[in-house]
Scaffold this motif. Structure first.
Motif, PDB file in Angstrom:
ATOM      1  N   GLU A 115       5.676  -1.689 -10.811  1.00  0.00           N
ATOM      2  CA  GLU A 115       5.612  -0.878  -9.446  1.00  0.00           C
ATOM      3  C   GLU A 115       4.428  -1.234  -8.627  1.00  0.00           C
ATOM      4  O   GLU A 115       4.561  -1.456  -7.472  1.00  0.00           O
ATOM      5  N   TRP A 116       3.046  -1.044  -9.259  1.00  0.00           N
ATOM      6  CA  TRP A 116       2.134  -1.390  -8.377  1.00  0.00           C
ATOM      7  C   TRP A 116       1.839  -2.773  -8.030  1.00  0.00           C
ATOM      8  O   TRP A 116       1.526  -3.149  -6.431  1.00  0.00           O
ATOM      9  N   ASP A 117       2.184  -3.694  -8.724  1.00  0.00           N
ATOM     10  CA  ASP A 117       2.016  -5.261  -8.270  1.00  0.00           C
ATOM     11  C   ASP A 117       3.081  -5.388  -7.095  1.00  0.00           C
ATOM     12  O   ASP A 117       2.841  -6.126  -6.329  1.00  0.00           O
ATOM     13  N   ALA A 118       4.366  -4.810  -7.226  1.00  0.00           N
ATOM     14  CA  ALA A 118       5.365  -5.213  -6.367  1.00  0.00           C
ATOM     15  C   ALA A 118       4.918  -4.650  -4.908  1.00  0.00           C
ATOM     16  O   ALA A 118       4.918  -5.265  -3.876  1.00  0.00           O
ATOM     17  N   THR A 119       4.350  -3.479  -4.888  1.00  0.00           N
ATOM     18  CA  THR A 119       3.732  -2.871  -3.759  1.00  0.00           C
ATOM     19  C   THR A 119       2.781  -3.608  -3.252  1.00  0.00           C
ATOM     20  O   THR A 119       2.714  -3.867  -1.900  1.00  0.00           O
ATOM     21  N   MET A 120       1.967  -4.136  -3.935  1.00  0.00           N
ATOM     22  CA  MET A 120       0.742  -4.850  -3.522  1.00  0.00           C
ATOM     23  C   MET A 120       1.174  -6.155  -2.840  1.00  0.00           C
ATOM     24  O   MET A 120       0.939  -6.672  -1.782  1.00  0.00           O
ATOM     25  N   HIS A 121       2.175  -6.829  -3.640  1.00  0.00           N
ATOM     26  CA  HIS A 121       2.705  -8.155  -3.581  1.00  0.00           C
ATOM     27  C   HIS A 121       3.362  -7.997  -1.986  1.00  0.00           C
ATOM     28  O   HIS A 121       3.036  -9.087  -1.096  1.00  0.00           O
ATOM     29  N   VAL A 122       4.322  -7.172  -1.369  1.00  0.00           N
ATOM     30  CA  VAL A 122       4.964  -7.144  -0.335  1.00  0.00           C
ATOM     31  C   VAL A 122       3.944  -6.827   0.836  1.00  0.00           C
ATOM     32  O   VAL A 122       3.962  -7.407   1.934  1.00  0.00           O
ATOM     33  N   HIS A 123       3.151  -5.825   0.534  1.00  0.00           N
ATOM     34  CA  HIS A 123       2.142  -5.425   1.824  1.00  0.00           C
ATOM     35  C   HIS A 123       0.961  -6.187   2.135  1.00  0.00           C
ATOM     36  O   HIS A 123       0.931  -6.614   3.168  1.00  0.00           O
ATOM     37  N   LEU A 124       0.284  -6.349   1.078  1.00  0.00           N
ATOM     38  CA  LEU A 124      -0.683  -7.204   1.093  1.00  0.00           C
ATOM     39  C   LEU A 124      -0.785  -8.561   1.202  1.00  0.00           C
ATOM     40  O   LEU A 124      -1.239  -9.283   2.182  1.00  0.00           O
ATOM     41  N   ARG A 125      -0.108  -9.209   0.169  1.00  0.00           N
ATOM     42  CA  ARG A 125       0.315 -10.498   0.275  1.00  0.00           C
ATOM     43  C   ARG A 125       1.145 -10.965   1.481  1.00  0.00           C
ATOM     44  O   ARG A 125       0.866 -11.836   1.969  1.00  0.00           O
ATOM     45  N   GLY A 126       2.092  -9.986   1.733  1.00  0.00           N
ATOM     46  CA  GLY A 126       2.735 -10.345   3.125  1.00  0.00           C
ATOM     47  C   GLY A 126       1.984 -10.191   4.210  1.00  0.00           C
ATOM     48  O   GLY A 126       2.407 -11.181   5.171  1.00  0.00           O
ATOM     49  N   HIS A 127       1.211  -9.340   4.482  1.00  0.00           N
ATOM     50  CA  HIS A 127       0.183  -9.589   5.591  1.00  0.00           C
ATOM     51  C   HIS A 127      -0.275 -10.907   5.750  1.00  0.00           C
ATOM     52  O   HIS A 127      -0.736 -11.192   6.831  1.00  0.00           O
ATOM     53  N   GLY A 163      -4.191   8.923   2.156  1.00  0.00           N
ATOM     54  CA  GLY A 163      -3.634   9.458   0.900  1.00  0.00           C
ATOM     55  C   GLY A 163      -2.360  10.204   0.861  1.00  0.00           C
ATOM     56  O   GLY A 163      -2.127  11.127   1.795  1.00  0.00           O
ATOM     57  N   SER A 164      -1.710   9.936  -0.130  1.00  0.00           N
ATOM     58  CA  SER A 164      -0.280  10.736  -0.300  1.00  0.00           C
ATOM     59  C   SER A 164       0.149  10.895  -1.462  1.00  0.00           C
ATOM     60  O   SER A 164       0.163  10.059  -2.315  1.00  0.00           O
ATOM     61  N   ILE A 165       0.396  12.228  -2.021  1.00  0.00           N
ATOM     62  CA  ILE A 165       0.811  12.560  -3.169  1.00  0.00           C
ATOM     63  C   ILE A 165       2.080  11.660  -3.923  1.00  0.00           C
ATOM     64  O   ILE A 165       3.105  11.591  -3.043  1.00  0.00           O
ATOM     65  N   ALA A 166       2.037  10.959  -4.791  1.00  0.00           N
ATOM     66  CA  ALA A 166       3.218  10.290  -5.237  1.00  0.00           C
ATOM     67  C   ALA A 166       3.154   8.972  -4.835  1.00  0.00           C
ATOM     68  O   ALA A 166       4.297   8.147  -4.945  1.00  0.00           O
ATOM     69  N   GLN A 167       2.392   8.490  -4.210  1.00  0.00           N
ATOM     70  CA  GLN A 167       2.265   7.210  -3.438  1.00  0.00           C
ATOM     71  C   GLN A 167       0.884   6.695  -3.433  1.00  0.00           C
ATOM     72  O   GLN A 167       0.257   6.020  -2.419  1.00  0.00           O
ATOM     73  N   ALA A 168       0.584   6.662  -4.867  1.00  0.00           N
ATOM     74  CA  ALA A 168      -0.896   5.691  -4.884  1.00  0.00           C
ATOM     75  C   ALA A 168      -0.931   4.329  -4.864  1.00  0.00           C
ATOM     76  O   ALA A 168      -1.738   3.946  -4.017  1.00  0.00           O
ATOM     77  N   ALA A 169       0.320   3.628  -5.035  1.00  0.00           N
ATOM     78  CA  ALA A 169       0.262   2.109  -4.713  1.00  0.00           C
ATOM     79  C   ALA A 169       0.306   1.956  -3.259  1.00  0.00           C
ATOM     80  O   ALA A 169      -0.499   1.019  -2.778  1.00  0.00           O
ATOM     81  N   TYR A 170       1.251   2.710  -2.874  1.00  0.00           N
ATOM     82  CA  TYR A 170       1.634   2.505  -1.244  1.00  0.00           C
ATOM     83  C   TYR A 170       0.471   2.801  -0.269  1.00  0.00           C
ATOM     84  O   TYR A 170      -0.055   2.273   0.534  1.00  0.00           O
ATOM     85  N   SER A 171      -0.206   3.816  -0.721  1.00  0.00           N
ATOM     86  CA  SER A 171      -1.538   4.487  -0.164  1.00  0.00           C
ATOM     87  C   SER A 171      -2.558   3.624  -0.088  1.00  0.00           C
ATOM     88  O   SER A 171      -3.298   3.241   0.747  1.00  0.00           O
ATOM     89  N   THR A 172      -2.802   2.996  -1.300  1.00  0.00           N
ATOM     90  CA  THR A 172      -3.769   1.937  -1.666  1.00  0.00           C
ATOM     91  C   THR A 172      -3.521   0.713  -0.823  1.00  0.00           C
ATOM     92  O   THR A 172      -4.432  -0.146  -0.276  1.00  0.00           O
ATOM     93  N   ALA A 173      -2.319   0.210  -0.730  1.00  0.00           N
ATOM     94  CA  ALA A 173      -1.823  -1.048   0.010  1.00  0.00           C
ATOM     95  C   ALA A 173      -2.223  -0.786   1.364  1.00  0.00           C
ATOM     96  O   ALA A 173      -2.598  -1.662   2.226  1.00  0.00           O
ATOM     97  N   LYS A 174      -1.771   0.297   2.042  1.00  0.00           N
ATOM     98  CA  LYS A 174      -1.731   0.548   3.265  1.00  0.00           C
ATOM     99  C   LYS A 174      -3.179   0.859   3.934  1.00  0.00           C
ATOM    100  O   LYS A 174      -3.755   0.316   4.938  1.00  0.00           O
ATOM    101  N   GLY A 175      -4.211   1.383   3.040  1.00  0.00           N
ATOM    102  CA  GLY A 175      -5.536   1.653   3.136  1.00  0.00           C
ATOM    103  C   GLY A 175      -5.981   0.134   3.214  1.00  0.00           C
ATOM    104  O   GLY A 175      -7.041  -0.114   4.229  1.00  0.00           O
ATOM    105  N   GLY A 176      -5.775  -0.679   2.179  1.00  0.00           N
ATOM    106  CA  GLY A 176      -6.179  -2.145   2.368  1.00  0.00           C
ATOM    107  C   GLY A 176      -5.950  -2.997   3.639  1.00  0.00           C
ATOM    108  O   GLY A 176      -6.526  -3.562   4.285  1.00  0.00           O
ATOM    109  N   ILE A 177      -4.808  -2.582   4.124  1.00  0.00           N
ATOM    110  CA  ILE A 177      -4.350  -3.212   5.556  1.00  0.00           C
ATOM    111  C   ILE A 177      -5.192  -2.769   6.731  1.00  0.00           C
ATOM    112  O   ILE A 177      -5.592  -3.506   7.455  1.00  0.00           O
ATOM    113  N   ALA A 178      -5.603  -1.479   6.739  1.00  0.00           N
ATOM    114  CA  ALA A 178      -6.654  -0.951   7.840  1.00  0.00           C
ATOM    115  C   ALA A 178      -7.819  -1.770   7.711  1.00  0.00           C
ATOM    116  O   ALA A 178      -8.537  -2.256   8.796  1.00  0.00           O
ATOM    117  N   ALA A 179      -8.345  -1.950   6.399  1.00  0.00           N
ATOM    118  CA  ALA A 179      -9.620  -2.772   6.421  1.00  0.00           C
ATOM    119  C   ALA A 179      -9.487  -4.253   6.537  1.00  0.00           C
ATOM    120  O   ALA A 179     -10.341  -4.816   7.486  1.00  0.00           O
TER     121      ALA A 179
END
Length: 301
Positions: A115-127, A163-179
């Motif tokens: 789940e972690w890798d899939a979320t990073m893959h779409v959000h960060l690699r996709g961007h 940050g958002s409860i139950a969304q550790a991967a999503y929050s991390t990816a979206k924080g990375g996109i801001a940076a």
């Protein structure tokens, strides 16, 4: 004549929700729109091209110009084909709106590596993939004597900013996109490219699942959570009018446009010498007492 007349924009995840709202709004302002969407489920599974085709049909029926594209933004070669398709169809490219994403909600103690890798893959690699190929196109255009007047519009989230409860991967990816947006803005201005990010709050497949109560505003006089409310700011950011705006993160909800203040230096204490471990606690207590209270993590009391 619209503010994006004859500008060409690629919008990822453009078949539904926010992406669809952006596509329709850009087209209504005269833009040529590439509706990119592979038609996956909310968690990134399956394929369905009909949704992207439907948005294109809406735009053409209203007198606009659009093509559908079903390439995978996480595939390096496919991402280049998206850029090539835009240029082949409309002669140029001006704007990339990185909107596509998935979510795999899970409390951190139950989160899986897949789940972690899939979320990073779409959000960060996709961007990364699509923007990187677009930047190659714009740099080449500038070197040939052209003026790209180009825009990268990324999608972060309130979850990424606080940050958002139950969304550790999503929050991390979206924080990375801001940076990522800050770095793109600092590096790419010399090529005539701006980079900004959005943290939109609107009714989508993703938010209806995570924040059902907040999204239930359709019967109100002003539907605050209508995705169409977010689109005007996105269209303006994609226009020539926004050329002086870069490196910003805009939090958008209903009729509100809010500029995020970002990380900045807060209270500090300098002993002027090496600290003893036993001394640090008192110093940190002083710093915490003097800081601006942080925004709460989504989902906390």
């Amino acid at each position: 004549m619209g503010i994006c007349e004859s500008r060409t924009v690629i919008i990822t995840g453009a078949a539904r929700g926010l992406g669809r709202a952006y596509a329709l709004a850009f087209a209504s302002e005269g833009a040529n729109v590439v509706v990119n969407d592979i038609g996956t489920s909310l968690n990134g599974e399956g394929r369905d091209t009909s949704a992207a085709d439907g948005v294109v049909a809406e735009i053409i029926a209203a007198g606009g110009k659009a093509i559908a594209n079903y390439e995978d933004i996480t595939d390096w070669d496919a991402a280049k084909r998206i850029v090539d398709a835009a240029v082949a169809a409309f002669g140029d490219l001006h704007v990339v709106v990185n909107n596509a994403g998935i979510v795999r909600d899970r409390m951190f103690v139950s989160a899986t590596l897949e789940e972690w890798d899939a979320t990073m893959h779409v959000h960060l690699r996709g961007h990364f993939c699509l923007s990187r190929h677009a930047v190659d196109y714009w740099r080449a255009k500038q070197k040939a004597g052209g003026n790209p007047d180009a825009r990268i519009i990324n999608t972060s989230s309130g979850a990424g900013l606080q940050g958002s409860i139950a969304q550790a991967a999503y929050s991390t990816a979206k924080g990375g996109i801001a940076a990522l947006t800050l770095v793109q803005a600092a590096e790419l201005g010399r090529y005539g490219i701006t980079a900004n990010a959005l943290a939109p709050s609107a009714r989508t497949r993703m938010t209806e699942q995570a924040f059902a109560d907040k999204m239930a505003t359709a019967d109100m006089a002003f539907d605050v959570m209508d995705p169409a409310n977010i689109a005007p700011t996105v269209v303006w950011l994609g226009s020539s009018d926004s050329a002086e705006v870069t490196g910003c993160v805009f939090e958008l909800e209903g009729g509100k446009i809010m500029l995020e203040d970002g990380w900045r230096e807060g209270p500090a204490v300098d002993k002027g010498a090496k600290w003893e471990p036993a001394e640090v606690g008192a110093a940190v207590d002083k710093l915490l007492a003097g800081r601006v209270p942080p925004r709460k993590v989504w989902g906390t009391a």
